[in-house]
Write an enzyme that holds these catalytic residues in place. Structure first.
Site, PDB file in Angstrom:
ATOM      1  N   HIS A  48      -3.647  -4.913   0.702  1.00 47.60           N
ATOM      2  CA  HIS A  48      -3.025  -5.401   1.945  1.00 47.60           C
ATOM      3  C   HIS A  48      -3.101  -6.930   1.997  1.00 47.60           C
ATOM      4  O   HIS A  48      -4.053  -7.477   2.568  1.00 47.60           O
ATOM      5  CB  HIS A  48      -3.759  -4.831   3.164  1.00 47.60           C
ATOM      6  CG  HIS A  48      -3.478  -3.391   3.411  1.00 47.60           C
ATOM      7  ND1 HIS A  48      -2.411  -2.972   4.177  1.00 47.60           N
ATOM      8  CD2 HIS A  48      -4.118  -2.273   2.991  1.00 47.60           C
ATOM      9  CE1 HIS A  48      -2.419  -1.650   4.231  1.00 47.60           C
ATOM     10  NE2 HIS A  48      -3.432  -1.204   3.512  1.00 47.60           N
ATOM     11  N   GLU A 107      -1.614  -8.968   3.793  1.00 46.81           N
ATOM     12  CA  GLU A 107      -1.462  -9.545   5.140  1.00 46.81           C
ATOM     13  C   GLU A 107      -2.800  -9.928   5.770  1.00 46.81           C
ATOM     14  O   GLU A 107      -2.845 -10.794   6.636  1.00 46.81           O
ATOM     15  CB  GLU A 107      -0.694  -8.586   6.057  1.00 46.81           C
ATOM     16  CG  GLU A 107      -1.392  -7.299   6.463  1.00 46.81           C
ATOM     17  CD  GLU A 107      -1.183  -6.147   5.488  1.00 46.81           C
ATOM     18  OE1 GLU A 107      -0.980  -6.405   4.284  1.00 46.81           O
ATOM     19  OE2 GLU A 107      -1.237  -4.975   5.933  1.00 46.81           O
ATOM     20  N   CYS A 111       0.838  -1.201   0.000  1.00 45.09           N
ATOM     21  CA  CYS A 111       0.000   0.000   0.000  1.00 45.09           C
ATOM     22  C   CYS A 111       0.880   1.262   0.000  1.00 45.09           C
ATOM     23  O   CYS A 111       1.416   1.606  -1.044  1.00 45.09           O
ATOM     24  CB  CYS A 111      -0.984  -0.034   1.162  1.00 45.09           C
ATOM     25  SG  CYS A 111      -2.471   0.913   0.803  1.00 45.09           S
TER      26      CYS A 111
HETATM   27  N1  GLN Z   1      -1.945   6.715   2.697  1.00 43.65           N
HETATM   28  C1  GLN Z   1      -2.058   5.947   1.513  1.00 43.65           C
HETATM   29  C2  GLN Z   1      -3.421   6.099   0.857  1.00 43.65           C
HETATM   30  O1  GLN Z   1      -4.364   6.478   1.490  1.00 43.65           O
HETATM   31  C3  GLN Z   1      -1.750   4.482   1.776  1.00 43.65           C
HETATM   32  C4  GLN Z   1      -2.740   3.837   2.694  1.00 43.65           C
HETATM   33  C5  GLN Z   1      -2.243   2.536   3.258  1.00 43.65           C
HETATM   34  O2  GLN Z   1      -1.057   2.251   3.238  1.00 43.65           O
HETATM   35  N2  GLN Z   1      -3.147   1.765   3.793  1.00 43.65           N
HETATM   36  O3  GLN Z   1      -3.585   5.844  -0.294  1.00 43.65           O
END
Ligand code: GLN
Length: 574
Positions: free
Chosen positions: A509, A511, A382
């Site tokens: 994500h 995970e 992410c």
């Molecule tokens: N801050 C980034 C976004 O909102 C990544 C978010 C995250 O890593 N969950 O796109």
């Protein structure tokens, strides 16, 4: 419809006794006997959901397939069982009141007085009913907080009412308490447990099973004392010793026949217990053949719970190769171009996890540059994918001002944009892309080889998207590949550097879907690639240990330690 049976789990004495793990372990054992289970967490606090809560306060926000931002206990539930969890599996006082107040404003109560009993308790019972489908044999509902808290009263009353409705054979009450060892007296103390049970009984609930947290177990006398003072059967006083891994807990419970006790109380018939795969997994965990060192360069590294699923997924990735994954948690803010090599060169792989806000971004970019230039396997999740693309644009493609609109809304090269700006759609502005999205993988990519399929589904929780129209051409011309995208709307989901040993960033994500018995493929591949590097570099564990020992203390990574929280929480970090 066949009514499922219920198990209600409450906690007493202090918080953090591991109710979530206890609930998950009971559910695990019931599944091992062929029953279909689901788990639910009801939290008494007033936030509508944990989505806006600080990772320092509340730990990780876990995300379900249907896009609910939930308590991290749901992560345990999914890792220990096959239960499919949705929005209905987590509720807070805030969400319950929100529903009731909306109904009140609509006039649905027809002028009646709206009260905690019956309206709030009724809404809590509705929440429990939502997950009580005909496909489920046993619903396990965990009540957050500690018995005696003012805000948990309606929840305790609601589960008492459920007992009234389904009868004593329809539900089981499990109470998790603490039996502390007082070193000065050299004694285990049962009084806190007695008081806590007294409190629960005053609210109309007699526990059937007591799960007593204790450092190293207790004698028959203590068990009998607790049983007699709390009016619980002797075999239903369970000693929950401290163990080296949470995955040991179902085995401990099996030994004390917690599943048999539950089945007996509920008059439920089930098959024999098959714990073979689970105990084999725990055995593997305890007998690694070698180790691999992974640096996690993130923002909330001093608070262990804020990267809960990530930590577990790395462990699972190690399990797949029978490796011990030694994780160095490194505060991104502390990394600079000069210190980077000294801080990172003992690691076999580098991972930048998710996060929000600008703090630590430049340190992450330095770490990624180091991984790219030194052929160290890199895994960006992410935010770690976004910083990976920004690093590439700045240092390889000659776009020095490349940035995300999140960190600099005025940047000349805004490589990541909110959906609103990217697609010109007003109503999506500011909202998150959260929950499961399908993704198509490119043949032969690191991702496609890891998953061994070209269609996957993974969970998201982010706001900013790769600005594909403006920057796809330049990154691909310089050798980065987009190897995963959503089939219909072509959001970029995965980027890779194919000429590197393993260099991959994903917008989702992964995970959240990793389990000890089903390690997530990208984690397995990343740990494997990192180990490959370790082997090629030919350093034995002993050599590396010696090198690490000789290093200056200033370059030591900080360890996750809940007591050592830096007040680094800023408004931008959510
Ligand atoms: N801050 C980034 C976004 O909102 C990544 C978010 C995250 O890593 N969950 O796109």
């Amino acid at each position: 419809m066949v009514q499922p049976k219920y198990i209600f789990i409450t906690g007493g004495v202090v918080s953090s006794l591991g109710k979530g793990i206890a609930s998950s372990s009971i559910a695990n054992l019931l599944e091992c006997r062929g029953l279909r289970v689901t788990l639910q967490k009801l939290d008494p606090y007033l936030n509508i959901d944990p989505g806006t809560m600080s990772p320092f306060q509340h730990g990780e926000v876990f995300v379900t397939d249907d896009g609910a931002e939930t308590d991290l206990d749901l992560g345990h539930y999914e890792r220990f069982t096959h239960a499919v969890l949705t929005r209905a599996n987590n509720a807070t006082s805030g969400s319950i009141y929100e529903r009731i107040l909306a109904k009140e404003r609509r006039g649905d109560y027809l002028g009646k007085t709206v009260q905690v009993i019956p309206h709030v308790t009724g809404a809590i019972r509705e929440q429990i009913e939502k997950v009580s489908t005909e496909h489920i044999d046993v619903v396990l509902t965990e009540i957050g907080g500690t018995v005696g808290d003012i805000e948990s009263l309606p929840f305790i009353e609601a589960i008492r009412q459920v007992r009234q409705q389904v009868g004593r054979r329809g539900c089981v009450f499990v109470h998790v308490t603490l039996v502390p060892f007082i070193a000065a007296a050299g004694e285990l103390k049962t009084k806190p447990t007695q008081h806590s049970v007294k409190e629960l009984r005053a609210l109309g609930i007699q526990p059937d099973i007591l799960v007593c947290r204790t450092e190293s177990g207790f004698s028959r006398e203590i068990r009998e004392k607790i049983a007699s003072f709390c009016d619980v059967d002797r075999d239903a006083v369970i000693a929950a010793r401290d163990v080296d891994t949470v995955y040991q807990v179902p085995l401990e419970f099996a030994e004390q026949r917690v599943d048999d006790i539950v089945l007996d109380r509920l008059r439920l018939k089930a098959g024999p217990r098959n714990l073979e795969p689970w105990s084999e997994m725990v055995h593997r965990l305890r007998t690694p053949q070698d180790k691999v060192k992974i640096a996690v360069v993130g923002k909330y590294v001093d608070y262990e719970d804020s990267y809960k699923s990530l930590k577990e997924a790395l462990l699972h990735g190690g399990l797949a190769h029978r490796l011990d994954v030694d994780v160095g948690w490194i505060e991104a803010e502390g990394i600079t171009g000069e210190t980077c090599a000294g801080q990172l060169d003992r690691y076999d792989g580098i991972l930048v996890p998710g996060g929000f806000g600008i703090r630590g971004i430049e340190g992450m970019i330095e770490a990624i540059r180091y991984a790219r230039e030194n052929n160290v396997p890199y895994f960006g999740i992410c935010l770690g994918m976004q910083t990976m693309v920004i690093e590439f644009l700045r240092n390889v493609c000659g776009v020095p001002d490349a940035n995300s609109a999140e960190f600099d809304p005025e940047a000349t090269d805004r490589v990541f944009l909110k959906l609103r700006e990217l697609k010109g759609v007003e109503d999506l502005g500011g909202t998150m892309r959260v929950g499961a999205w399908p993704c198509r993988l490119e043949e032969g990519s690191f991702a496609q080889r890891a998953y061994a399929t070209d269609r996957i589904s993974e969970r998201h929780r982010h706001r900013y998207e790769f600005n594909r129209p403006e920057y796809e051409e330049i990154i691909t011309r310089h050798g980065m590949r987009i190897t995963g995208e959503t089939p219909e709307v072509d959001y970029v989901e995965i980027c890779e550097l194919p000429d590197h040993p393993w260099f991959l960033g994903c917008q989702f994500h992964p995970e959240f879907k990793s389990k000890p018995l089903e390690p997530q493929p990208l984690f397995t591949a990343f740990v494997g690639a990192s180990y490959e590097r370790r082997r090629r570099h030919g350093k034995s564990s002993a050599q590396q240990e010696a090198e690490q020992f000789l290093r200056l203390p200033g370059s030591r990574p900080r360890r996750a330690n809940a007591l050592n929280v830096v007040p680094a929480w800023t408004e931008e970090d959510s």
